[in-house]
Design a protein around this motif. Structure first.
Motif, PDB file in Angstrom:
ATOM      1  N   VAL A  33      20.238 -66.279   4.110  1.00 37.71           N
ATOM      2  CA  VAL A  33      20.999 -66.452   2.858  1.00 37.71           C
ATOM      3  C   VAL A  33      20.695 -65.299   1.910  1.00 37.71           C
ATOM      4  N   LEU A  34      19.418 -65.050   1.693  1.00 36.28           N
ATOM      5  CA  LEU A  34      19.029 -64.002   0.750  1.00 36.28           C
ATOM      6  C   LEU A  34      19.480 -62.620   1.212  1.00 36.28           C
ATOM      7  N   ALA A  35      19.333 -62.324   2.503  1.00 37.99           N
ATOM      8  CA  ALA A  35      19.743 -61.012   3.018  1.00 37.99           C
ATOM      9  C   ALA A  35      21.242 -60.801   2.838  1.00 37.99           C
ATOM     10  N   ASN A  36      22.039 -61.812   3.163  1.00 33.85           N
ATOM     11  CA  ASN A  36      23.493 -61.655   3.029  1.00 33.85           C
ATOM     12  C   ASN A  36      23.924 -61.582   1.577  1.00 33.85           C
ATOM     13  N   ILE A  37      23.294 -62.329   0.709  1.00 29.43           N
ATOM     14  CA  ILE A  37      23.627 -62.244  -0.719  1.00 29.43           C
ATOM     15  C   ILE A  37      23.222 -60.875  -1.262  1.00 29.43           C
ATOM     16  N   ASP A  38      22.065 -60.360  -0.829  1.00 26.95           N
ATOM     17  CA  ASP A  38      21.648 -59.014  -1.259  1.00 26.95           C
ATOM     18  C   ASP A  38      22.644 -57.959  -0.792  1.00 26.95           C
ATOM     19  N   LEU A  39      23.102 -58.053   0.455  1.00 32.49           N
ATOM     20  CA  LEU A  39      24.090 -57.094   0.964  1.00 32.49           C
ATOM     21  C   LEU A  39      25.391 -57.179   0.165  1.00 32.49           C
ATOM     22  N   ALA A  40      25.852 -58.386  -0.079  1.00 38.46           N
ATOM     23  CA  ALA A  40      27.097 -58.553  -0.836  1.00 38.46           C
ATOM     24  C   ALA A  40      26.941 -58.027  -2.256  1.00 38.46           C
ATOM     25  N   THR A  41      25.804 -58.327  -2.876  1.00 37.49           N
ATOM     26  CA  THR A  41      25.554 -57.856  -4.245  1.00 37.49           C
ATOM     27  C   THR A  41      25.522 -56.331  -4.286  1.00 37.49           C
ATOM     28  N   ARG A  42      24.841 -55.720  -3.321  1.00 38.44           N
ATOM     29  CA  ARG A  42      24.745 -54.258  -3.275  1.00 38.44           C
ATOM     30  C   ARG A  42      26.123 -53.637  -3.092  1.00 38.44           C
ATOM     31  N   GLU A  43      26.938 -54.235  -2.193  1.00 39.94           N
ATOM     32  CA  GLU A  43      28.281 -53.715  -1.956  1.00 39.94           C
ATOM     33  C   GLU A  43      29.132 -53.774  -3.218  1.00 39.94           C
ATOM     34  N   VAL A  44      29.100 -54.907  -3.893  1.00 35.79           N
ATOM     35  CA  VAL A  44      29.895 -55.065  -5.121  1.00 35.79           C
ATOM     36  C   VAL A  44      29.395 -54.103  -6.190  1.00 35.79           C
ATOM     37  N   SER A  45      28.079 -53.949  -6.324  1.00 42.10           N
ATOM     38  CA  SER A  45      27.506 -53.046  -7.336  1.00 42.10           C
ATOM     39  C   SER A  45      27.898 -51.602  -7.069  1.00 42.10           C
ATOM     40  N   GLU A  46      27.803 -51.171  -5.808  1.00 37.30           N
ATOM     41  CA  GLU A  46      28.155 -49.788  -5.467  1.00 37.30           C
ATOM     42  C   GLU A  46      29.632 -49.513  -5.753  1.00 37.30           C
ATOM     43  N   ARG A  47      30.480 -50.488  -5.455  1.00 37.27           N
ATOM     44  CA  ARG A  47      31.914 -50.289  -5.671  1.00 37.27           C
ATOM     45  C   ARG A  47      32.236 -50.295  -7.164  1.00 37.27           C
ATOM     46  N   ALA A  48      31.506 -51.098  -7.917  1.00 33.84           N
ATOM     47  CA  ALA A  48      31.732 -51.174  -9.362  1.00 33.84           C
ATOM     48  C   ALA A  48      31.316 -49.879 -10.046  1.00 33.84           C
ATOM     49  N   GLU A  49      30.390 -49.130  -9.445  1.00 29.76           N
ATOM     50  CA  GLU A  49      29.919 -47.877 -10.035  1.00 29.76           C
ATOM     51  C   GLU A  49      30.717 -46.681  -9.556  1.00 29.76           C
ATOM     52  N   GLY A  50      31.889 -46.922  -8.997  1.00 31.20           N
ATOM     53  CA  GLY A  50      32.764 -45.817  -8.599  1.00 31.20           C
ATOM     54  C   GLY A  50      32.594 -45.405  -7.161  1.00 31.20           C
ATOM     55  N   GLY A  51      31.990 -46.194  -6.338  1.00 30.00           N
ATOM     56  CA  GLY A  51      31.819 -45.882  -4.919  1.00 30.00           C
ATOM     57  C   GLY A  51      33.114 -46.067  -4.170  1.00 30.00           C
ATOM     58  N   PRO A  52      33.027 -46.037  -2.839  1.00 37.14           N
ATOM     59  CA  PRO A  52      34.246 -46.213  -2.031  1.00 37.14           C
ATOM     60  C   PRO A  52      34.859 -47.592  -2.275  1.00 37.14           C
ATOM     61  N   PRO A  53      36.106 -47.779  -1.879  1.00 34.17           N
ATOM     62  CA  PRO A  53      36.769 -49.061  -2.111  1.00 34.17           C
ATOM     63  C   PRO A  53      36.018 -50.221  -1.435  1.00 34.17           C
ATOM     64  N   LEU A  54      36.159 -51.345  -2.029  1.00 30.67           N
ATOM     65  CA  LEU A  54      35.463 -52.551  -1.560  1.00 30.67           C
ATOM     66  C   LEU A  54      36.025 -52.984  -0.213  1.00 30.67           C
ATOM     67  N   ASP A  55      35.124 -53.196   0.776  1.00 28.08           N
ATOM     68  CA  ASP A  55      35.517 -53.681   2.096  1.00 28.08           C
ATOM     69  C   ASP A  55      35.474 -55.212   2.043  1.00 28.08           C
ATOM     70  N   VAL A  56      36.587 -55.803   1.651  1.00 27.39           N
ATOM     71  CA  VAL A  56      36.653 -57.252   1.427  1.00 27.39           C
ATOM     72  C   VAL A  56      36.322 -58.054   2.686  1.00 27.39           C
ATOM     73  N   PRO A  57      36.845 -57.706   3.868  1.00 25.51           N
ATOM     74  CA  PRO A  57      36.495 -58.502   5.057  1.00 25.51           C
ATOM     75  C   PRO A  57      34.981 -58.486   5.333  1.00 25.51           C
ATOM     76  N   GLU A  58      34.327 -57.338   5.168  1.00 20.70           N
ATOM     77  CA  GLU A  58      32.875 -57.261   5.396  1.00 20.70           C
ATOM     78  C   GLU A  58      32.131 -58.091   4.353  1.00 20.70           C
ATOM     79  N   LEU A  59      32.551 -58.002   3.099  1.00 15.76           N
ATOM     80  CA  LEU A  59      31.930 -58.777   2.026  1.00 15.76           C
ATOM     81  C   LEU A  59      32.113 -60.277   2.279  1.00 15.76           C
ATOM     82  N   LEU A  60      33.323 -60.662   2.689  1.00 12.58           N
ATOM     83  CA  LEU A  60      33.598 -62.066   2.976  1.00 12.58           C
ATOM     84  C   LEU A  60      32.738 -62.562   4.143  1.00 12.58           C
ATOM     85  N   ASP A  61      32.577 -61.714   5.167  1.00 15.21           N
ATOM     86  CA  ASP A  61      31.749 -62.095   6.317  1.00 15.21           C
ATOM     87  C   ASP A  61      30.297 -62.325   5.883  1.00 15.21           C
TER      88      ASP A  61
END
Length: 167
Positions: free
Chosen positions: A105-133
């Protein structure tokens, strides 16, 4: 008289034991509570055999009382220690069973949080299927934790929480 030293709550039991051993012509062995002359109480193991006259009729009995108070205390301590060891083993097993899905649970939430944070700071577009997985995997691991807790409640005979609509 022997019964003078017997705790009042044990009179019926000792009489039954003595009657039974006399009828069966065998020795009896039971534990009863006794009272010393000073009024203090103790547990004693009674070994008794009937004494018969020359015609084979009951003439009395021979009883030996052994103080078993310390053995009883040690037995209780051993039972408590054994229970505590069992609880410790159970707690270690439960901790292990809960830790595995919780780590997921914690690892997947950390990955999702990191992905959303990176995208919010101007990173590459959000990979919604990966985030959803990642979020679905976190939810599945959380369900496993919930099932472990439910199993523990059943094991401990506690009531299981019911889910449903509320006002």
């Amino acid at each position: 008289p022997f019964l003078r030293f017997l705790h009042p709550t044990a009179h019926a039991g000792i009489q039954k034991a003595l009657d039974g051993s006399a009828k069966e012509h065998a020795s009896g062995h039971q534990e009863f509570k006794f009272v010393r002359l000073d009024g203090s109480e103790f547990w004693g193991s009674v070994s008794a055999i009937p004494v018969k006259d020359e015609n084979g009729k009951p003439a009395g009995g021979l009883a030996m009382v052994t103080d078993t108070t310390e053995q009883r205390k040690l037995h209780v301590q051993l039972m408590v220690s054994d229970r505590m060891a069992s609880v410790g083993t159970l707690a270690a097993g439960v901790a292990h069973e809960i830790n595995n899905p919780l780590a997921a649970v914690l690892a997947n939430i950390d990955l999702a949080t990191r992905e959303v944070s990176e995208r919010a700071e101007g990173g590459p577009p959000l990979d919604v299927p990966e985030l959803l997985d990642e979020l679905l995997q976190a939810r599945e691991a959380a369900r496993r934790v919930r099932q472990i807790v439910r199993d523990l409640r059943i094991f401990s005979r506690s009531e299981v929480d019911a889910t449903g609509p509320v006002d």
